[in-house]
Structures are given as C-alpha cells and as structure tokens.
Scaffold this motif. Sequence first.
Motif, short mmCIF file in Angstrom:
data_model
loop_
_atom_site.label_atom_id
_atom_site.label_comp_id
_atom_site.label_asym_id
_atom_site.label_seq_id
_atom_site.Cartn_x
_atom_site.Cartn_y
_atom_site.Cartn_z
N LEU A 1 -2.30 -6.52 -29.48
CA LEU A 1 -2.10 -7.22 -30.75
C LEU A 1 -3.36 -7.22 -31.60
O LEU A 1 -3.32 -6.98 -32.80
N SER A 2 -4.50 -7.49 -30.96
CA SER A 2 -5.75 -7.55 -31.72
C SER A 2 -6.16 -6.19 -32.25
O SER A 2 -6.75 -6.08 -33.33
N SER A 3 -5.83 -5.13 -31.51
CA SER A 3 -6.20 -3.79 -31.94
C SER A 3 -5.27 -3.26 -33.03
O SER A 3 -5.73 -2.65 -34.00
N THR A 4 -3.97 -3.49 -32.88
CA THR A 4 -3.00 -2.92 -33.83
C THR A 4 -2.84 -3.78 -35.08
O THR A 4 -2.75 -3.25 -36.20
N LEU A 5 -2.80 -5.09 -34.92
CA LEU A 5 -2.54 -5.97 -36.05
C LEU A 5 -3.80 -6.43 -36.77
O LEU A 5 -3.80 -6.62 -37.98
N MET A 6 -4.89 -6.63 -36.01
CA MET A 6 -6.09 -7.22 -36.59
C MET A 6 -7.22 -6.21 -36.79
O MET A 6 -8.25 -6.54 -37.36
N GLY A 7 -7.04 -5.00 -36.28
CA GLY A 7 -8.07 -3.98 -36.46
C GLY A 7 -9.31 -4.19 -35.60
O GLY A 7 -10.40 -3.73 -35.97
N MET A 8 -9.16 -4.86 -34.47
CA MET A 8 -10.29 -5.08 -33.56
C MET A 8 -10.59 -3.80 -32.80
O MET A 8 -9.72 -3.26 -32.12
N PRO A 9 -11.82 -3.29 -32.87
CA PRO A 9 -12.13 -2.04 -32.17
C PRO A 9 -12.37 -2.26 -30.67
O PRO A 9 -12.73 -3.36 -30.25
N ILE A 10 -12.14 -1.22 -29.92
CA ILE A 10 -12.52 -1.21 -28.49
C ILE A 10 -13.39 0.03 -28.31
O ILE A 10 -12.90 1.11 -27.97
N ASN A 11 -14.67 -0.12 -28.58
CA ASN A 11 -15.58 1.01 -28.58
C ASN A 11 -16.08 1.40 -27.19
O ASN A 11 -16.60 2.50 -27.02
N GLY A 12 -15.94 0.50 -26.24
CA GLY A 12 -16.45 0.76 -24.90
C GLY A 12 -15.37 1.18 -23.93
O GLY A 12 -14.25 1.54 -24.32
N SER A 13 -15.70 1.12 -22.65
CA SER A 13 -14.80 1.55 -21.59
C SER A 13 -13.70 0.52 -21.36
O SER A 13 -13.98 -0.66 -21.11
N ILE A 14 -12.45 0.97 -21.42
CA ILE A 14 -11.32 0.06 -21.16
C ILE A 14 -11.27 -0.37 -19.70
O ILE A 14 -11.02 -1.55 -19.41
N PRO A 15 -11.50 0.54 -18.72
CA PRO A 15 -11.56 0.08 -17.32
C PRO A 15 -12.63 -0.99 -17.09
O PRO A 15 -12.40 -1.95 -16.35
N LEU A 16 -13.79 -0.83 -17.72
CA LEU A 16 -14.84 -1.84 -17.59
C LEU A 16 -14.41 -3.15 -18.23
O LEU A 16 -14.70 -4.23 -17.71
N LEU A 17 -13.69 -3.06 -19.34
CA LEU A 17 -13.17 -4.25 -20.00
C LEU A 17 -12.21 -5.01 -19.09
O LEU A 17 -12.28 -6.24 -18.97
N TYR A 18 -11.34 -4.29 -18.42
CA TYR A 18 -10.40 -4.92 -17.48
C TYR A 18 -11.13 -5.46 -16.25
O TYR A 18 -10.73 -6.51 -15.70
N PHE A 19 -12.16 -4.77 -15.82
CA PHE A 19 -12.93 -5.24 -14.66
C PHE A 19 -13.60 -6.58 -14.97
O PHE A 19 -13.53 -7.53 -14.17
N GLU A 20 -14.26 -6.67 -16.13
CA GLU A 20 -14.92 -7.93 -16.50
C GLU A 20 -13.90 -9.04 -16.71
O GLU A 20 -14.15 -10.20 -16.34
N ILE B 1 -17.79 -9.07 -23.12
CA ILE B 1 -16.68 -8.51 -23.89
C ILE B 1 -17.15 -8.04 -25.25
O ILE B 1 -16.74 -6.98 -25.74
N LYS B 2 -18.02 -8.79 -25.91
CA LYS B 2 -18.54 -8.36 -27.20
C LYS B 2 -19.37 -7.09 -27.03
O LYS B 2 -19.33 -6.19 -27.89
N SER B 3 -20.13 -7.01 -25.96
CA SER B 3 -20.96 -5.82 -25.72
C SER B 3 -20.09 -4.59 -25.50
O SER B 3 -20.44 -3.49 -25.96
N ILE B 4 -18.97 -4.76 -24.81
CA ILE B 4 -18.10 -3.62 -24.52
C ILE B 4 -17.27 -3.24 -25.74
O ILE B 4 -17.24 -2.08 -26.16
N MET B 5 -16.58 -4.22 -26.32
CA MET B 5 -15.62 -3.92 -27.39
C MET B 5 -16.31 -3.56 -28.71
O MET B 5 -15.89 -2.62 -29.39
N ILE B 6 -17.35 -4.28 -29.08
CA ILE B 6 -17.96 -4.09 -30.40
C ILE B 6 -19.13 -3.10 -30.34
O ILE B 6 -19.22 -2.18 -31.16
N LYS B 7 -20.03 -3.28 -29.36
CA LYS B 7 -21.22 -2.45 -29.30
C LYS B 7 -21.02 -1.18 -28.48
O LYS B 7 -21.87 -0.28 -28.52
#
Length: 368
Positions: free
Chosen positions: A239-258, A328-334
């Motif tokens: 929802l955040s990616s498709t509707l709000m334009g939130m980027p996921i610039n980092g690793s998705i597996p790492l995002l799920y791990f954290e 999460i901010k480090s992974i998704m934004i940076k």
Amino acid sequence: MKQFLTFVQKEFYHVFRDPKTLLLLFGMPIAQIVLFGFALTNEIKNSNIIVCDYANDQASHRIITQLQVSKNFDVTKSILSHREIEKAFKTGKVKLAIVFPSNFNSDLLHLNKAQIQIIADASDPNTASTLTSYATNIIMQYQQEITAGSKVPLQINTDVRMIYNPELKGVYNFVPGVMALVLLLVCVLMTSVSIVREKETGTMEILLVSPFNPILVVISKAVPYFVLSLVNLTIILVLSSTLMGMPINGSIPLLYFESSLLILCALSLGLLISNSTDSQQTAMLVSLMGMLLPTMMFTGFMFPLENMPRALQIVANIVPSKWYYITIKSIMIKGLGLKAIWKETIILVSMTCFLLIVSIRKFKIRLA
C-alpha cells in the motif's frame, strides 16, 4: 450524613490501598506532562551537524562560531571533503552539513557576494526544513553584520540541497514510523492475551497435564501471530509503495529480516506480559498503556529525540521500535545494507533473545 462520610472514607481507603489505581491517578498524568512537556515542541535543539570548510578563512570561522554557540546545533566535527559528508549522512547521526567554498571570503571582498551550500538529510522532511531555516537565519544575521560596516551591500547566497527526499514528502517519515508502531503494538497486544485466555477458560490445565512440552505451548502461541504479522507487513509495504509512492531502495529480504526481528521481539514481550498477568483485561491494559506511549514518544518519527533531556534519550534506547525505525529508514530510503545497520540489528537480536528467555522462564507449569 455520618454514614455518607463513612462510605467516602471507605472509598479513599480502597483507592490508597490499590497501587494500580494510584498509578493511573497520579503516575500517568505526571509521566505524560513530563514527557509531552519536553517532546511537544516545534523547536529542534542540539541537532548534530558537520562543517566542511574549504575556505578556512576569517569569514567562515565567524559563521562556524555562531553555529557552535547556537542551542539548535551541535557541531560535531569539521571535515574536508564531500566524500566524508556522504559517509556521515549514512550513519544517520548527522542531520545537516554546511559547506564553505575555498574562495568564500575572497568572493565577499572582491565580488560583494558569496555562496554557502547547505545539505540536509530529508528522510525526515520536517526536521530538514527546520534545521535549514535555522542555519539560513544564522548566515543572514552574519550578512547583516558585515553589510552594516561596509559601503557596498554584501550578499551571501545559500544553495540548499535535500538528499534522500528532494521533494520533502512526509510519507518518507510517516511510513517507517507507522510500521514500527503497528507491528509492535499489534504483536504485543495479541500475544499478551493468548496465555491469559487459556487460564480464564480453564484449558491451560488440560494443556499442562498433556504430554505436550510446556515450552512448546509458549512458542506455539507466538507462531500464528508471527505469520499474520508478516502478512500485515506485506500489505503495509504494498500500500505504501503503490498508493503513497514510498520507495524501497534497499534489499527487500533484509527489510523482512529486520521486521521479523521486531515481530519476534514484540511477540516475546507479549508472552512475558501474558505470563505475568491473571486476566485479559490486565494484559490488554499493560500492553496498551505500557507500549503505546513509549512507542510514540521514543521511536523518533513523531518527536526528535534530540529535544529530550539526556535521561529520556537513555530511556529511549530500551524501546525496540527506536532501533527498528533506524534500520527501516536506512534500508527503504537510503538503500543501505547490513554493514551500515549491524549495530542496530545486534541490539534487536539481543532484546529478542532476552525477552524470549525471560518469558519462557516466567511460564508456570503449575497453576496455583
């Protein structure tokens, strides 16, 4: 009238003999006024900034001095290259950088104008805008001082650059904070009533006398909520990616791990609350009151932690959502990897292991 006063006296006795009631009456208002008094402010204090002074002249030194004496800034160090600026921003500890060009004072004296670059970490857009405004005001004050003693008007232009979030979208700060808040509260609340529900319905006695290992009873309570929380996380990300334009610039597996670490930590905390209480109402009250306020106050997405006294900043370190919010901010934004967030990851792992061990040890294999 005497009977009425007797009943009033009786009620006072009930209140003062119940620690929980006293805590709700006096403890919570005191805690809220202290916490909100320090946190609810638009002013940002003691924010870490760095200075890159290529000029190293009198004019740049005077501006740096004014930045250092300002209560809004804490000039941590002076560096000599843009590469070091990039490394500093990746750590997440620096919010602003000010760069003086090599010919800064010379341009002021001969061209009557000069330029200063201001670089801000806009992953938190509100903080970036506020700090940029503070720095610009200090520079403008210096410009007024030197113009007053000069025959010609001198002008200092500021070149503002917002990194990670050039458009200053609020969703960059909102989504990671909501993820931390939702995952922590939902997991703690759901698991906190799981074991207590078994006690109240009487099925816990059957489970304890069965051949099933009591430790596995505790773990089995957490597994369904762990799976459902991952589904909840997926929905939030989509929802955040498709509707709000939130980027996921980092690793998705790492995002799920954290995220899994935070979920496990929250589930362990919920089980600990469930093992320590005797009713679902008490478990829900402890979960909501004990986690909602600290999560909102000490995570960092609503109120800057730099504004708070040192004692409250130390307290914030025991709130799991603070460390999750950073990762999460480090992974998704940076777009950073595990190398940049390994300290926060170790802290989450340690909290999870500690709470899980304590919750298992607190589990009573015999009902009183």
